[in-house]
Design an enzyme around this catalytic site. Structure first.
Site, short mmCIF file in Angstrom:
data_model
loop_
_atom_site.label_atom_id
_atom_site.label_comp_id
_atom_site.label_asym_id
_atom_site.label_seq_id
_atom_site.Cartn_x
_atom_site.Cartn_y
_atom_site.Cartn_z
N ASN A 10 0.88 -1.17 0.00
CA ASN A 10 0.00 0.00 0.00
C ASN A 10 0.91 1.22 0.00
OD1 ASN A 10 -1.78 2.06 0.49
ND2 ASN A 10 -2.40 1.36 2.53
N TRP A 11 0.98 1.87 -1.16
CA TRP A 11 1.94 2.98 -1.29
C TRP A 11 1.41 4.26 -0.65
CZ3 TRP A 11 3.65 2.29 -7.15
CH2 TRP A 11 4.34 1.09 -7.27
N LYS A 12 0.16 4.24 -0.20
CA LYS A 12 -0.45 5.43 0.44
C LYS A 12 -0.21 6.67 -0.43
CE LYS A 12 -0.12 3.12 4.85
NZ LYS A 12 -0.03 3.21 6.31
N HIS A 103 -9.40 1.09 5.09
CA HIS A 103 -8.14 1.30 5.78
C HIS A 103 -8.37 2.24 6.97
CE1 HIS A 103 -4.03 2.44 6.65
NE2 HIS A 103 -3.66 1.36 5.98
N GLU A 105 -6.76 4.63 8.05
CA GLU A 105 -6.54 6.05 7.75
C GLU A 105 -7.77 6.66 7.09
OE1 GLU A 105 -2.87 5.41 5.65
OE2 GLU A 105 -1.93 4.82 7.53
N GLU A 175 -4.96 -4.94 10.64
CA GLU A 175 -3.92 -3.94 10.85
C GLU A 175 -4.17 -3.19 12.17
OE1 GLU A 175 -2.04 -2.70 6.84
OE2 GLU A 175 -3.78 -1.42 7.17
N GLY A 181 2.95 2.24 10.83
CA GLY A 181 3.90 3.35 10.69
C GLY A 181 4.66 3.70 11.95
N SER A 221 3.84 -2.17 10.26
CA SER A 221 5.29 -2.22 10.41
C SER A 221 5.90 -3.57 10.00
CB SER A 221 5.70 -1.86 11.85
OG SER A 221 5.29 -0.54 12.15
N GLY A 242 3.10 -1.11 4.26
CA GLY A 242 3.12 0.32 3.95
C GLY A 242 4.54 0.78 3.65
N GLY A 243 5.19 1.36 4.65
CA GLY A 243 6.52 1.96 4.47
C GLY A 243 7.52 1.09 3.73
#
Ligand code: 13P
Length: 259
Positions: A10-12, A103, A105, A175, A181, A221, A242-243
């Site tokens: 997920n490149w957000k 998600h 977010e 998640e 993150g 993470s 993610g990251g």
């Protein structure tokens, strides 16, 4: 029951179109030496504006079929006066096979409700696309001991009115919000316990057989150093990253860790 592992990035809200092209090409080069059959299912979810470019890299330039495309969100109505929204058919035009919904977010910053997520899940499945349905608890909920009840409620509401066969095709991502993150990966045994609980909830709404088929990912993470232990658990079928999905080398290491 063998479920094919799935590793999704997920490149957000990261990467320009040029950067997105470079990243997906890096991932495809990193997995080039492997046969599709030995790899987990690999998914990347760029921002909407990069979807055409990433689609072109995957389907026209590479044509390897090893990486699938996802969107990070969609709207459930097919068209109309919904300024700023994107329909499922608009995403499908670029051969996306998955759409991430719910998600944390989007729930937290954009007010998405369980009802909206359910409408999206139904519309996505009706279009022949696979929803990646996210759920997860806050730190306060975890400390208050309501994690399992909260997640069960999110899942029951997301799956309401969906046929058992469609439930089996879907993907769920657990998640924990406090792990996203933050670098604080959820303990693998605990993540597996929650995911096994999610599978029990799915069994209640769609039957045991379908609960055994649905893939449930862990997210929060995930790093190259954590993936092997996570994949060794009985109920963790992959990762929503993610990251660490923003660097081709790290993402490829995670993919290899799921082989
Ligand atoms: P991180 O891997 O950066 O913690 O993000 C997880 C996530 O939210 C994926 O959807």
């Amino acid at each position: 029951m063998t479920r094919k592992p799935l590793i999704a990035g997920n490149w957000k809200m990261h990467n320009t179109t040029a950067e997105a092209r470079e990243l997906v090409v890096g991932v495809m080069q990193g997995v080039k030496e492997f046969e599709k059959s030995e790899l987990p299912d690999i998914v990347v979810a760029p921002v909407f504006t990069s979807i055409p470019a990433v689609s072109e890299e995957i389907f026209e330039k590479c044509g390897c079929g090893k990486v699938a495309l996802a969107a990070q969100n969609c709207y459930f109505e097919p068209k109309g006066a919904f300024t700023g929204e994107i329909s499922i058919d608009m995403i499908k035009e670029f051969k996306a096979e998955y759409i991430i919904i719910g998600h944390s977010e989007r729930r937290q910053y954009f007010g998405e409700t369980d009802e909206m997520i359910n409408s999206k899940a139904k519309a996505i499945l009706a279009a022949g696309i696979i929803p990646i349905i996210c759920c997860g608890e806050t730190l306060e909920q975890r400390e208050a001991g309501v994690t399992d009840a909260h997640i069960a409620s999110q899942i029951v509401k997301a799956l309401e009115g969906i046929t058992p066969a469609d439930v089996a095709k879907s993907v769920i991502a657990y998640e924990p919000i406090w792990a996203i993150g933050t670098g604080k990966t959820c303990d693998s045994v605990e993540a597996n316990r929650v995911i096994a609980e999610i599978r029990k909830v799915v069994a209640q709404v769609a039957g045991r057989e379908n609960a055994d088929k649905i893939r449930i990912l862990y997210g929060g993470s995930v790093k190259p150093s954590t993936i092997k232990e996570q994949m060794a658990q009985s109920d963790i079928d992959g990762a929503l990253v993610g990251g660490a999905s923003l660097k081709a080398d790290d993402f490829v290491e995670i993919i290899k860790g799921a082989m």
